[in-house]
Design a protein around this motif. Structure first.
Motif, PDB file in Angstrom:
ATOM      1  N   HIS A 129       0.259  -0.139   6.075  1.00  0.00           N
ATOM      2  CA  HIS A 129      -0.748   0.337   5.132  1.00  0.00           C
ATOM      3  C   HIS A 129      -1.385  -0.831   4.378  1.00  0.00           C
ATOM      4  O   HIS A 129      -1.974  -0.638   3.307  1.00  0.00           O
ATOM      5  CB  HIS A 129      -0.128   1.343   4.164  1.00  0.00           C
ATOM      6  CG  HIS A 129      -1.044   2.446   3.758  1.00  0.00           C
ATOM      7  ND1 HIS A 129      -1.445   2.652   2.463  1.00  0.00           N
ATOM      8  CD2 HIS A 129      -1.666   3.416   4.483  1.00  0.00           C
ATOM      9  CE1 HIS A 129      -2.258   3.688   2.396  1.00  0.00           C
ATOM     10  NE2 HIS A 129      -2.411   4.178   3.613  1.00  0.00           N
ATOM     11  N   LYS A 138      -4.144  -3.579   3.522  1.00  0.00           N
ATOM     12  CA  LYS A 138      -5.595  -3.484   3.524  1.00  0.00           C
ATOM     13  C   LYS A 138      -6.188  -4.888   3.431  1.00  0.00           C
ATOM     14  O   LYS A 138      -5.558  -5.805   2.937  1.00  0.00           O
ATOM     15  CB  LYS A 138      -6.077  -2.644   2.336  1.00  0.00           C
ATOM     16  CG  LYS A 138      -5.423  -1.267   2.234  1.00  0.00           C
ATOM     17  CD  LYS A 138      -5.716  -0.388   3.437  1.00  0.00           C
ATOM     18  CE  LYS A 138      -5.042   0.963   3.315  1.00  0.00           C
ATOM     19  NZ  LYS A 138      -5.308   1.839   4.468  1.00  0.00           N
ATOM     20  N   GLY A 177      -9.374   0.446   0.461  1.00  0.00           N
ATOM     21  CA  GLY A 177      -8.353   1.328   1.010  1.00  0.00           C
ATOM     22  C   GLY A 177      -8.808   2.011   2.287  1.00  0.00           C
ATOM     23  O   GLY A 177      -8.035   2.710   2.943  1.00  0.00           O
ATOM     24  N   THR A 222      -5.823  -1.547  -4.722  1.00  0.00           N
ATOM     25  CA  THR A 222      -4.716  -1.366  -3.791  1.00  0.00           C
ATOM     26  C   THR A 222      -4.969  -0.205  -2.849  1.00  0.00           C
ATOM     27  O   THR A 222      -5.780   0.684  -3.132  1.00  0.00           O
ATOM     28  CB  THR A 222      -3.400  -1.127  -4.567  1.00  0.00           C
ATOM     29  OG1 THR A 222      -2.308  -0.995  -3.656  1.00  0.00           O
ATOM     30  CG2 THR A 222      -3.485   0.123  -5.428  1.00  0.00           C
ATOM     31  N   ASN A 272      -2.238   1.464  -2.075  1.00  0.00           N
ATOM     32  CA  ASN A 272      -1.048   2.240  -2.427  1.00  0.00           C
ATOM     33  C   ASN A 272      -1.451   3.567  -3.070  1.00  0.00           C
ATOM     34  O   ASN A 272      -2.167   3.590  -4.068  1.00  0.00           O
ATOM     35  CB  ASN A 272      -0.193   1.422  -3.399  1.00  0.00           C
ATOM     36  CG  ASN A 272       1.179   2.017  -3.623  1.00  0.00           C
ATOM     37  OD1 ASN A 272       1.308   3.180  -3.977  1.00  0.00           O
ATOM     38  ND2 ASN A 272       2.205   1.216  -3.427  1.00  0.00           N
ATOM     39  N   ALA A 316       4.428   5.858  -0.350  1.00  0.00           N
ATOM     40  CA  ALA A 316       3.997   4.479  -0.578  1.00  0.00           C
ATOM     41  C   ALA A 316       5.088   3.678  -1.273  1.00  0.00           C
ATOM     42  O   ALA A 316       5.236   2.477  -1.042  1.00  0.00           O
ATOM     43  CB  ALA A 316       2.717   4.471  -1.411  1.00  0.00           C
ATOM     44  N   ASP A 373       6.022   2.817   3.404  1.00  0.00           N
ATOM     45  CA  ASP A 373       4.916   2.085   4.021  1.00  0.00           C
ATOM     46  C   ASP A 373       4.854   0.646   3.534  1.00  0.00           C
ATOM     47  O   ASP A 373       5.273   0.335   2.415  1.00  0.00           O
ATOM     48  CB  ASP A 373       3.585   2.771   3.710  1.00  0.00           C
ATOM     49  CG  ASP A 373       3.482   4.161   4.314  1.00  0.00           C
ATOM     50  OD1 ASP A 373       4.221   4.441   5.283  1.00  0.00           O
ATOM     51  OD2 ASP A 373       2.673   4.971   3.820  1.00  0.00           O
ATOM     52  N   GLU A 388       2.698  -1.941   1.970  1.00  0.00           N
ATOM     53  CA  GLU A 388       1.523  -1.837   1.108  1.00  0.00           C
ATOM     54  C   GLU A 388       1.162  -3.206   0.529  1.00  0.00           C
ATOM     55  O   GLU A 388       2.001  -4.106   0.453  1.00  0.00           O
ATOM     56  CB  GLU A 388       1.797  -0.880  -0.060  1.00  0.00           C
ATOM     57  CG  GLU A 388       2.277   0.507   0.327  1.00  0.00           C
ATOM     58  CD  GLU A 388       1.137   1.448   0.672  1.00  0.00           C
ATOM     59  OE1 GLU A 388      -0.037   1.016   0.639  1.00  0.00           O
ATOM     60  OE2 GLU A 388       1.410   2.620   0.960  1.00  0.00           O
ATOM     61  N   ASN A 389      -0.081  -3.332   0.079  1.00  0.00           N
ATOM     62  CA  ASN A 389      -0.459  -4.535  -0.661  1.00  0.00           C
ATOM     63  C   ASN A 389      -1.475  -4.203  -1.742  1.00  0.00           C
ATOM     64  O   ASN A 389      -1.938  -3.065  -1.862  1.00  0.00           O
ATOM     65  CB  ASN A 389      -0.968  -5.636   0.272  1.00  0.00           C
ATOM     66  CG  ASN A 389      -2.314  -5.326   0.898  1.00  0.00           C
ATOM     67  OD1 ASN A 389      -2.831  -4.211   0.807  1.00  0.00           O
ATOM     68  ND2 ASN A 389      -2.903  -6.310   1.550  1.00  0.00           N
TER      69      ASN A 389
END
Length: 459
Positions: free
Chosen positions: A146, A148, A160, A379, A381, A387, A391, A393-394
């Motif tokens: 996830h 991006k 996103g 984000t 997220n 999340a 996943d 995430e960043n």
């Protein structure tokens, strides 16, 4: 009086977490004119295409998926054209391994995004565009890529949004998101280095543009090793900014307690005046619920902007065939109604502001946090249990102590609010007894066997 171990640990936790935590984050100096905010998906699509066309050194596309529809084909063809025009340019595309090997729900298994990547490769045998699938877990429901951000030369295009017709408003419908363009060599280098060191060096990350793919069973050990490694990683860079100037901090996280989760928690908790945050799915982790209530009791103002259930990407209109996935927007709405009812006193005082976003048949995918006009988190997220735990995430944390970007962020928020309805009382939110019969029946069945709680942790 002798202090116990528990009391010793509590003192620095209260002091260190929140403001001190954010102050001590490594930060990268950001030029004001190198930060742009776009306000529509069409603008973002055109900016992405133009950036690809003008690329001279590198193109790194990172998204949940790049779909084989008109928008996906337009983007991938632009990437091929850029490589043809400049054979020395470095090009790599990363999508979720599971999502890349299936089509949309209900479509034939042979019509996948990976098939499209392979066909493009066959059509251009002399052009090497590397398309990788990243398996964050053995099963898609237990974790996906996830991350991006598309990195083109020294510019990060962060949203996103994934790459398809609705996210990029290629045809008649759009899915609304946030769109930030940041030119910063240190920032983009840190994100590219993360990919090189944590994706390309692991056997679990596989090419999807090849004709044959290994199975989940064949990659069982490699996927497990990759996931374990990713839970211990973050972006690496030399911070060159203090807390008095405009700066950005890239953050990545996987699993409970990861750096991105920590930043979200401390960001909300250290607010002096107000917090605004967006999420498409009202299914907040318990710690965030506690943070919100604690801040409300301290007199802080909290604004939450959520998509109406009909603007949820899982929503199924009543005149279409219904399935279990279509129950999710209703489960999220039930969460929201209970939340507002519980905190109605703060709504009455206009201290808790709830807004529902809706624009005809378009959908809503915004996430992010704005705090006290000087902190902004962009984000992918969703700020939900999935999340929080499953996943990869960043996010990009922006610190703007002098308000250099304030006008852009205010315009972004006001643009989002234009399509919202203010909720003044929980009774404005539809009660479950008035849901369509098939939805009401499904929710009762799920609640009876307590599987609704499991579903909300996974989706």
């Amino acid at each position: 009086m002798r202090k116990t171990l528990k009391s010793i640990m509590q003192i620095p936790f209260i002091k260190y977490n929140h403001q001190k935590y954010l102050d001590e984050l490594a930060k990268i100096e950001q030029a004001t004119d190198g930060y742009q905010v776009l306000y529509t998906p069409k603008e973002y699509r055109l900016a992405l295409l133009q950036s690809i066309k003008n690329a001279s050194q590198r193109i790194y596309i990172i998204a949940l998926y790049l779909e084989r529809d008109e928008a996906g084909q337009e983007i991938l063809q632009a990437i091929y054209d850029a490589k043809i025009n400049n054979p020395h340019i470095e090009v790599k595309i990363f999508v979720d391994w599971h999502r890349g090997q299936r089509g949309r729900m209900g479509e034939a298994k042979t019509q996948t995004n990976a098939d499209y990547y392979h066909q493009m490769k066959l059509n251009h045998p002399d052009v090497d565009i590397e398309v990788y699938g990243v398996p964050v877990n053995r099963r898609e429901v237990l974790g996906v890529l996830h991350l991006k951000g598309s990195i083109i030369d020294d510019t990060l295009l962060y949203s996103g949004a994934s790459i398809n017709n609705v996210y990029l408003h290629k045809l008649d419908k759009y899915r609304y998101d946030r769109y930030h363009i940041i030119t910063n060599k240190t920032l983009t280098n840190s994100m590219v280095d993360y990919i090189k060191h944590n994706f390309l060096t692991f056997d679990g990350v596989q090419r999807l543009d090849q004709g044959q793919h290994k199975t989940r069973k064949q990659l069982k050990t490699e996927i497990k090793e990759l996931r374990q490694h990713l839970t211990q990683t973050n972006y690496q860079f030399e911070g060159n900014a203090d807390n008095t100037i405009l700066s950005v901090t890239p953050i990545v996280g996987l699993g409970k307690g990861n750096p991105l989760n920590q930043v979200i928690h401390h960001l909300i908790s250290q607010a002096k005046e107000q917090v605004v945050f967006c999420t498409p799915y009202f299914n907040l982790p318990p710690i965030i619920i506690k943070d919100i209530i604690r801040q409300l009791r301290k007199g802080k103002k909290i604004e939450i902007i959520i998509g109406d259930k009909t603007a949820n990407d899982f929503y199924i209109p009543e005149d279409e065939p219904f399935n279990i996935i279509g129950g999710l927007p209703y489960l999220y709405e039930i969460n929201l109604r209970k939340f507002v009812e519980r905190l109605q006193e703060f709504v009455d005082k206009e201290q808790l502001i709830i807004r529902l976003w809706k624009d005809d048949e378009h959908s809503y995918h915004l996430k992010g946090i704005w705090v006290d006009d000087n902190w902004v988190l962009n984000t992918g997220n969703n700020i939900n249990p999935r999340a929080w735990r499953l996943d990869l995430e960043n996010g990009i944390l922006v610190h703007d102590p002098n308000g250099e970007l304030r006008d852009k962020f205010v315009k972004e928020l006001n643009t989002i609010r234009e399509k919202t309805q203010l909720i003044n009382h929980f009774q404005q939110i539809q009660a479950s007894q008035f849901y369509p019969k098939q939805v009401h029946k499904l929710i009762n069945r799920l609640s009876r066997i307590k599987i609704d709680k499991i579903i909300k942790r996974l989706l």
